[in-house]
Design an enzyme around this catalytic site. Structure first.
Site, PDB file in Angstrom:
ATOM      1  CD  GLU A 142      -3.131  -1.004   2.074  1.00 31.45           C
ATOM      2  OE1 GLU A 142      -2.952  -0.348   3.111  1.00 31.45           O
ATOM      3  OE2 GLU A 142      -4.191  -1.586   1.817  1.00 31.45           O
ATOM      4  CD  GLU A 315      -4.089  -6.085   2.642  1.00 30.56           C
ATOM      5  OE1 GLU A 315      -4.799  -5.357   3.364  1.00 30.56           O
ATOM      6  OE2 GLU A 315      -2.864  -5.975   2.572  1.00 30.56           O
TER       7      GLU A 315
HETATM    8  C1  GAL Z   1      -4.355  -2.731   4.947  1.00 35.77           C
HETATM    9  C2  GAL Z   1      -2.931  -3.230   5.063  1.00 35.77           C
HETATM   10  C3  GAL Z   1      -2.837  -4.495   5.886  1.00 35.77           C
HETATM   11  C4  GAL Z   1      -3.670  -4.354   7.132  1.00 35.77           C
HETATM   12  C5  GAL Z   1      -5.087  -4.023   6.761  1.00 35.77           C
HETATM   13  C6  GAL Z   1      -6.011  -3.901   7.922  1.00 35.77           C
HETATM   14  O1  GAL Z   1      -4.381  -1.381   4.690  1.00 35.77           O
HETATM   15  O2  GAL Z   1      -2.371  -3.477   3.800  1.00 35.77           O
HETATM   16  O3  GAL Z   1      -1.500  -4.753   6.207  1.00 35.77           O
HETATM   17  O4  GAL Z   1      -3.122  -3.363   7.933  1.00 35.77           O
HETATM   18  O5  GAL Z   1      -5.092  -2.798   6.094  1.00 35.77           O
HETATM   19  O6  GAL Z   1      -7.311  -3.564   7.512  1.00 35.77           O
END
Ligand code: GAL
Length: 654
Positions: A142, A315
């Site tokens: 990110e 994710e």
């Molecule tokens: C994203 C990040 C992850 C984790 C996640 C939690 O922004 O890439 O590592 O922190 O959020 O929601």
């Protein structure tokens, strides 16, 4: 339709790994992303690599038949590195440095840091680049998250000056382009130019814009340096980065150019995103547990256009998270629905964050597919259900490609930057305006591609440009050549590339196809709401309104009650002289779609549809059960025509 999960072997005892791998595979998950924050374990001391644990983790997961995505660990430099090179820490706009103790504490312009990154990435790529189970690599994590880009460091300053020299060639040309005669801001040399922070009042907007352009290039270049190493050592793997939702700090189109990525991956947290963007409170309340029906779709459609068209969700929210102002538990069914939604929009893979909730450190309140005691969470059970459904249904597991939509919405990163630099009114936000148009189109049952203005738009029947600050001749040429209906929103063509007002007045070059001029603009406090009607529908302008003059053959299609033109058109091109209340945008787009020969339907509250291959998917984000608009003889391959809240169905038209 493949499912994945993010897994952190370094956070769990080795005795758990084999069982985790087995259970991940048994759940129907095929891909696992690992390692993106594990630098302190990969290289516990400078130059001393410790790969043995990662070798074992890779073999354990691969041994269970899983495919791996390896993340480079550069989002979290270890303490020894920061102690050795304290100037790696980024500098905030107020001149202070961030501290060690979380993540993303690095200055993207630091040459020391770039060297250190290449060192660790090269070592990692040499070791794992040709591993048959490692099918993809993710750079960093990110980029730009937590506001760590821009950095106002001495390193950034030097590189910014070099960047300016390349762009403007002579300091006289820069002074001229920037209008530095104003307030005696003229510079004697490139070395004399500073960063646009800590000025008593506004810095020159073009100084701010060029700094944002520079920072955007820095992000792309930082990533590109890793890509070059990975391409060499991992020649057959897909290379990607995990972008964020509603995120505009760098220009993603430029970032992805020149095959710098194979797949545009992004991280989807729909409920947290709904809580954190500028939506009316009433909508946040209505969709608190399902997320706003367009909030994920918007970025699915945006990331599909970045790069080659292949996109993944790296994710996916799997339950309540920890970082939004409020973090409710999703309504039953949503964790499953979000996977189908992503697939319907064209995703190849949906990977959930994370395998198991971690009971310690910063994200202990963030759910995963397992509770901290290793029992499947409610979200985990929904993923199990989705995996079983997909495996049991040939129509789902062998889904066709997403068809090109007939409607394009143009999204432009520089426009976001320009209007952030110069909001003019405190509630004007370009991305929110684009989202409002997008939402209207989706409420009309349309599939939408979100694209750059620089791609060939000739195949679309309707092109919606909610706004674009700079209209160049290339775009006007596209309009002239195309047979589509075009809708331009307010502030279109209001700036030159050097952040000045066009000499012919806004909308600049658009006047070639739509003779009109913007004479004055106003931003609107909530108590100022100029009223108007379109096609009998009443509404108001909010945030922004323009006083415009129709020239030549331009027709005024709708006007405000105070007689200023509201919608102007000539032939296939429309211009909207304000930010209209939502229902008016929908009415306007309904008209434009009709003129384009596109059929629309008004979907029930909270219902959305999306076509992929020969299937139409429907999703219910609303509070009530609804009947989906499937033909009477449709064959359902998933669910049926009555959708409860949080449910999804899919049918084939016969
Ligand atoms: C994203 C990040 C992850 C984790 C996640 C939690 O922004 O890439 O590592 O922190 O959020 O929601």
């Amino acid at each position: 339709m493949q499912l994945g999960v993010c897994y952190y072997p370094e956070q769990w005892p080795r005795t758990m790994w084999a069982d985790d791998a087995k259970r991940i595979a048994e759940l129907g998950i095929t891909h696992v992303r690992i390692a993106e924050f594990a630098w302190s374990r990969m290289e516990p001391r400078a130059g001393e690599f410790a790969w043995e644990w990662l070798d074992e983790a890779v073999e354990t997961l691969a041994g269970a038949g899983l495919k791996l995505v390896l993340g480079t660990p550069t989002a979290s430099p270890p303490k020894w590195l920061i102690d050795a090179y304290p100037d790696v820490l980024p500098v905030r706009a107020d001149g202070t440095r961030w501290n060690f103790g979380s993540r993303r504490h690095y200055d993207i312009s630091s040459e020391t840091y770039r060297r250190e990154c290449l060192r660790v990435v090269t070592a990692m790529a040499q070791r794992y680049g040709r591993h048959p189970s490692i099918v993809a690599w993710q750079t960093d994590n990110e980029l730009g998250c937590h506001d760590t880009v821009p950095s106002y460091s001495p390193a950034a300053l030097t590189r910014f000056q070099t960047w300016l020299r390349r762009r403007h060639e002579s300091v006289e040309a820069l002074n001229d382009a920037w209008g530095n005669v104003f307030w005696s801001m003229e510079y004697p040399s490139f070395e004399a130019i500073g960063l646009p922070n800590l000025t008593p009042t506004d810095a020159n907007p073009i100084h701010l814009l060029d700094f944002r352009r520079f920072m955007s290039d820095e992000v792309a270049q930082f990533h590109r340096e890793q890509i070059d190493v990975l391409r060499e050592h991992a020649p057959t793997a897909d290379l990607l980065h995990n972008f964020m939702g509603f995120f505009t700090t760098f220009d993603h189109y430029r970032f992805a150019k020149d095959n710098a990525i194979d797949v545009a991956a992004w991280d989807s947290y729909p409920i947290a995103r709904t809580e954190s963007i500028a939506l009316p409170d009433e909508q946040k309340a209505r969709y608190a547990r399902t997320a706003h029906p367009d909030v994920s779709a918007f970025d699915h459609d945006r990331y599909r256009a970045i790069g080659s068209g292949r996109f993944w969700v790296m994710e996916q929210q799997a339950g309540p998270v920890n970082w939004a102002p409020w973090n409710p538990v999703p309504a039953k069914g949503m964790v499953r629905l979000w996977a189908y939604e992503a697939f319907a929009h064209g995703a190849e893979l949906v990977s959930y964050f994370r395998w198991r909730q971690c009971p310690y450190a910063q994200e202990q309140m963030h759910s995963g597919l397992n509770l901290p005691n290793n029992e499947l969470s409610p979200g985990g059970l929904e993923v199990q259900q989705a995996a079983r459904e997909i495996a049991a249904c040939a129509a789902l597991s062998a889904l066709g490609a997403p068809a090109r939509a007939t409607v394009a919405v143009v999204f432009d990163y520089e426009t976001q930057w320009m209007f952030e630099i110069q909001r003019h009114g405190k509630t004007f936000d370009y991305q929110t305006l684009v989202f409002d148009y997008y939402e209207s189109l989706r409420e009309l049952g349309l599939d939408v591609d979100i694209v750059s203005s620089r791609v060939d738009l000739s195949a679309y029947a309707l092109v919606v440009v909610p706004s674009i600050a700079v209209i160049d001749d290339a775009l006007v040429n596209q309009i002239e050549r195309s047979e589509a209906q075009w809708v331009f929103g307010p502030r279109s063509g209001s700036k030159t590339d050097s952040f000045a007002i066009p000499s012919t007045l806004p909308p600049g070059a658009l006047q070639r196809v739509l003779p009109m001029q913007v004479l004055e603009v106003e931003t609107l406090r909530p108590t100022l709401a100029p009223a108007l009607s379109i096609d009998g529908a009443r509404g108001v302008a909010i945030h922004w309104r323009e006083h415009v003059r129709a020239n030549g053959e331009t027709h005024v299609d709708a006007q405000f009650d105070d007689t200023w033109p509201a919608v102007l058109s000539r032939g296939k091109v429309r211009y909207v002289a304000g930010w209209l209340s939502h229902a008016l945008h929908r009415t306007l787009l309904e008209q434009a779609a009709r003129d384009a020969g596109i059929e629309t339907q008004r979907l029930a509250e909270g219902l959305r549809i999306r076509r992929r291959g020969d299937l139409t998917f429907a999703f219910n984000f609303g509070a009530q059960s609804v009947h989906v608009p499937a033909p009477a003889d449709a064959t359902f391959v998933l669910g049926n025509a009555l959708l409860k809240t949080g449910d999804v169905c899919a049918w084939k038209d016969v």
